[in-house]
Write an enzyme that holds these catalytic residues in place. Sequence first.
Site, PDB file in Angstrom:
ATOM      1  N   GLY A  90      -2.095  -8.692  -1.164  1.00  9.55           N
ATOM      2  CA  GLY A  90      -1.467  -7.390  -1.027  1.00  9.55           C
ATOM      3  C   GLY A  90      -0.497  -7.362  -2.358  1.00  9.55           C
ATOM      4  N   SER A  91       0.508  -6.723  -1.812  1.00  9.70           N
ATOM      5  CA  SER A  91       1.568  -6.023  -2.910  1.00  9.70           C
ATOM      6  C   SER A  91       2.197  -7.299  -3.777  1.00  9.70           C
ATOM      7  CB  SER A  91       2.418  -4.950  -2.393  1.00  9.70           C
ATOM      8  OG  SER A  91       3.500  -4.737  -3.057  1.00  9.70           O
TER       9      SER A  91
END
Length: 132
Positions: free
Chosen positions: A61-62
Amino acid sequence: MQIKGHRICGGRATGPALVSKDAISFLGGVDPGTGTVIEKGHALYGKNVKGTVLIFPGGKGSTVGSYVIYQLMKNGVAPAAMINIKAEPIVAVGAIISGIPMVDRLEQNPVETIKDGDTVTVDGTAGIIELS
């Protein structure tokens, strides 16, 4: 039993193992106020990372996930230490800026070797973990 690995972030911590075969996205996957895993369908859904030795394959993810790990630490709900099969930059940076001992690339797969609740000591400085 000692298992050698690779240092990501120095320091030493002991706690109960919390093990997942799933990668973790800290942004949107872990509540930074409580330390509870909130990602629906995740193997650790509903469990809390506070004070644990969090063992998982790696992050996903981010890039904001690094700062979520930092928020966990600032809020007093971070894991005591982290172990990855192979760390990636998001989780590694989060551990480093938060001062959370972390190792990866152990001689044995930690997700298969360590069980939930096992007492694990992570010596991030030496790159070694101990199971007791």
